[in-house]
Motif scaffolding. Structure first.
Motif, PDB file in Angstrom:
ATOM      1  N   GLU A 113       0.540  -1.672  -0.035  1.00  0.00           N
ATOM      2  CA  GLU A 113      -0.257  -0.059   0.182  1.00  0.00           C
ATOM      3  C   GLU A 113       0.709   1.477  -0.352  1.00  0.00           C
ATOM      4  OE1 GLU A 113      -2.325  -0.526   3.380  1.00  0.00           O
ATOM      5  OE2 GLU A 113      -4.023  -2.177   2.137  1.00  0.00           O
ATOM      6  N   LEU A 114       1.658   1.734   0.484  1.00  0.00           N
ATOM      7  CA  LEU A 114       3.366   2.948   0.573  1.00  0.00           C
ATOM      8  C   LEU A 114       3.615   2.725  -0.039  1.00  0.00           C
ATOM      9  CD1 LEU A 114       4.151   4.922   2.300  1.00  0.00           C
ATOM     10  CD2 LEU A 114       6.347   2.798   2.675  1.00  0.00           C
ATOM     11  N   ALA A 115       3.654   1.313  -1.396  1.00  0.00           N
ATOM     12  CA  ALA A 115       4.706   1.972  -2.882  1.00  0.00           C
ATOM     13  C   ALA A 115       3.729   2.036  -3.686  1.00  0.00           C
ATOM     14  CB  ALA A 115       5.049   0.235  -2.779  1.00  0.00           C
ATOM     15  N   SER A 116       2.547   1.560  -3.464  1.00  0.00           N
ATOM     16  CA  SER A 116       1.319   2.165  -4.736  1.00  0.00           C
ATOM     17  C   SER A 116       0.825   3.788  -4.288  1.00  0.00           C
ATOM     18  CB  SER A 116       0.166   0.924  -4.243  1.00  0.00           C
ATOM     19  OG  SER A 116      -0.953   1.963  -5.042  1.00  0.00           O
ATOM     20  N   ASP A 117       1.112   3.882  -3.152  1.00  0.00           N
ATOM     21  CA  ASP A 117       0.234   5.397  -2.358  1.00  0.00           C
ATOM     22  C   ASP A 117       1.653   6.235  -3.292  1.00  0.00           C
ATOM     23  OD1 ASP A 117      -2.156   4.476  -1.675  1.00  0.00           O
ATOM     24  OD2 ASP A 117      -0.827   4.485   0.391  1.00  0.00           O
ATOM     25  N   LEU A 118       3.123   6.053  -2.714  1.00  0.00           N
ATOM     26  CA  LEU A 118       3.766   6.777  -2.829  1.00  0.00           C
ATOM     27  C   LEU A 118       3.694   6.925  -4.582  1.00  0.00           C
ATOM     28  CD1 LEU A 118       6.818   5.803  -0.667  1.00  0.00           C
ATOM     29  CD2 LEU A 118       5.753   7.800  -0.572  1.00  0.00           C
ATOM     30  N   VAL A 119       3.800   6.030  -5.263  1.00  0.00           N
ATOM     31  CA  VAL A 119       3.956   6.558  -6.687  1.00  0.00           C
ATOM     32  C   VAL A 119       2.790   6.783  -7.159  1.00  0.00           C
ATOM     33  CG1 VAL A 119       3.853   5.045  -9.473  1.00  0.00           C
ATOM     34  CG2 VAL A 119       4.792   3.977  -6.877  1.00  0.00           C
ATOM     35  N   GLU A 120       1.233   6.456  -6.654  1.00  0.00           N
ATOM     36  CA  GLU A 120       0.070   7.645  -7.110  1.00  0.00           C
ATOM     37  C   GLU A 120       0.649   9.892  -6.355  1.00  0.00           C
ATOM     38  OE1 GLU A 120      -3.376   6.239  -5.473  1.00  0.00           O
ATOM     39  OE2 GLU A 120      -2.905   4.496  -6.444  1.00  0.00           O
ATOM     40  N   ALA A 121       1.500   9.359  -5.705  1.00  0.00           N
ATOM     41  CA  ALA A 121       1.704  11.154  -5.475  1.00  0.00           C
ATOM     42  C   ALA A 121       3.043  11.711  -5.480  1.00  0.00           C
ATOM     43  CB  ALA A 121       1.956  10.569  -4.369  1.00  0.00           C
ATOM     44  N   LEU A 122       3.522  10.657  -6.603  1.00  0.00           N
ATOM     45  CA  LEU A 122       4.611  11.189  -7.399  1.00  0.00           C
ATOM     46  C   LEU A 122       3.974  11.887  -8.920  1.00  0.00           C
ATOM     47  CD1 LEU A 122       6.929   8.631  -8.391  1.00  0.00           C
ATOM     48  CD2 LEU A 122       7.548  10.778  -6.697  1.00  0.00           C
ATOM     49  N   PRO A 123       4.829  13.597  -8.464  1.00  0.00           N
ATOM     50  CA  PRO A 123       3.897  14.410 -10.389  1.00  0.00           C
ATOM     51  C   PRO A 123       4.766  13.728 -10.852  1.00  0.00           C
ATOM     52  CG  PRO A 123       5.444  15.290  -8.374  1.00  0.00           C
ATOM     53  CD  PRO A 123       5.586  14.496  -8.184  1.00  0.00           C
ATOM     54  N   ASP A 124       4.004  13.733 -12.285  1.00  0.00           N
ATOM     55  CA  ASP A 124       4.375  13.175 -13.698  1.00  0.00           C
ATOM     56  C   ASP A 124       5.734  12.923 -14.060  1.00  0.00           C
ATOM     57  OD1 ASP A 124       2.291  12.150 -13.787  1.00  0.00           O
ATOM     58  OD2 ASP A 124       1.145  13.163 -14.877  1.00  0.00           O
ATOM     59  N   ASP A 125       6.360  14.064 -13.773  1.00  0.00           N
ATOM     60  CA  ASP A 125       7.882  14.798 -13.819  1.00  0.00           C
ATOM     61  C   ASP A 125       8.765  14.398 -12.992  1.00  0.00           C
ATOM     62  OD1 ASP A 125       6.399  16.379 -12.808  1.00  0.00           O
ATOM     63  OD2 ASP A 125       7.507  18.544 -13.888  1.00  0.00           O
ATOM     64  N   ALA A 126       8.711  13.665 -11.978  1.00  0.00           N
ATOM     65  CA  ALA A 126       9.136  13.828 -10.938  1.00  0.00           C
ATOM     66  C   ALA A 126      10.695  12.707 -11.029  1.00  0.00           C
ATOM     67  CB  ALA A 126       8.999  13.365  -9.914  1.00  0.00           C
ATOM     68  N   TYR A 127      10.511  12.098 -11.772  1.00  0.00           N
ATOM     69  CA  TYR A 127      12.193  11.437 -12.338  1.00  0.00           C
ATOM     70  C   TYR A 127      12.203  10.994 -13.802  1.00  0.00           C
ATOM     71  CZ  TYR A 127      12.424  10.932  -7.142  1.00  0.00           C
ATOM     72  OH  TYR A 127      12.509  11.182  -6.122  1.00  0.00           O
ATOM     73  N   PRO A 128      12.282  11.802 -15.073  1.00  0.00           N
ATOM     74  CA  PRO A 128      12.060  11.896 -16.480  1.00  0.00           C
ATOM     75  C   PRO A 128      12.977  10.829 -16.527  1.00  0.00           C
ATOM     76  CG  PRO A 128      13.081  14.260 -15.304  1.00  0.00           C
ATOM     77  CD  PRO A 128      12.652  13.073 -14.493  1.00  0.00           C
ATOM     78  N   GLY A 129      12.202   9.906 -17.665  1.00  0.00           N
ATOM     79  CA  GLY A 129      12.809   9.215 -18.226  1.00  0.00           C
ATOM     80  C   GLY A 129      12.481   7.516 -17.151  1.00  0.00           C
ATOM     81  N   GLU A 130      12.833   8.089 -15.555  1.00  0.00           N
ATOM     82  CA  GLU A 130      12.595   6.889 -15.186  1.00  0.00           C
ATOM     83  C   GLU A 130      11.084   5.720 -14.714  1.00  0.00           C
ATOM     84  OE1 GLU A 130      15.634   6.651 -12.199  1.00  0.00           O
ATOM     85  OE2 GLU A 130      15.629   8.228 -12.551  1.00  0.00           O
ATOM     86  N   GLU A 131      10.954   5.030 -14.385  1.00  0.00           N
ATOM     87  CA  GLU A 131       9.875   4.050 -13.959  1.00  0.00           C
ATOM     88  C   GLU A 131       9.683   4.377 -12.303  1.00  0.00           C
ATOM     89  OE1 GLU A 131       6.287   2.299 -13.820  1.00  0.00           O
ATOM     90  OE2 GLU A 131       7.042   2.372 -15.606  1.00  0.00           O
ATOM     91  N   PRO A 132       8.625   5.212 -12.533  1.00  0.00           N
ATOM     92  CA  PRO A 132       8.228   5.112 -11.232  1.00  0.00           C
ATOM     93  C   PRO A 132       8.013   4.088  -9.875  1.00  0.00           C
ATOM     94  CG  PRO A 132       6.813   6.617 -12.503  1.00  0.00           C
ATOM     95  CD  PRO A 132       7.277   5.328 -13.032  1.00  0.00           C
ATOM     96  N   GLY A 133       7.387   3.022 -10.299  1.00  0.00           N
ATOM     97  CA  GLY A 133       7.772   2.278  -9.362  1.00  0.00           C
ATOM     98  C   GLY A 133       9.289   1.459  -9.289  1.00  0.00           C
ATOM     99  N   ALA A 134      10.495   2.055  -9.800  1.00  0.00           N
ATOM    100  CA  ALA A 134      11.606   1.603  -9.913  1.00  0.00           C
ATOM    101  C   ALA A 134      11.961   2.615  -9.017  1.00  0.00           C
ATOM    102  CB  ALA A 134      11.939   1.327 -11.249  1.00  0.00           C
TER     103      ALA A 134
END
Length: 109
Positions: free
Chosen positions: A26-47
């Protein structure tokens, strides 16, 4: 929590395993959803989140004996594999019982 017929160290392990797994998921899912789309350009948010979680866990586990950490991982895998095995057996038994009941009904009809 006491579970009748189960040794306390085993029920404690299973309850901690389930609780921690659910919480981390749940924590990982919430964190992925909370990341802005441009937070880590070129990287997979889940990774990115997985890398962060590993880094955090490393602060607690780095000082532990690597063999103990590996053994803990093996125990988690053993519990997982046996659970899958037993679920598959239960499913197989249920299918056999269901098919047997169907055949018996046809034979009496």
């Amino acid at each position: 929590m006491e579970i009748p017929g189960v040794e306390p160290h085993i029920s404690d392990f299973v309850l901690k395993l389930i609780g921690t797994g659910i919480w981390l998921s749940e924590l990982a899912s919430d964190l992925v959803e909370a990341l802005p789309d441009d937070a880590y350009p070129g990287e997979e948010p889940g990774a990115v989140i997985l890398e962060m979680l590993c880094g955090t866990a490393a602060t607690a586990l780095r000082s532990e004996d690597p063999g103990e950490v590996e053994r803990a991982t093996e125990l988690i895998e053993l519990a997982r594999d046996r659970t899958v095995e037993h679920l598959q057996l239960t499913l197989e038994m249920s299918r056999r019982r269901h098919c047997g009941n169907r055949r018996r009904r046809r034979g009496h009809g």
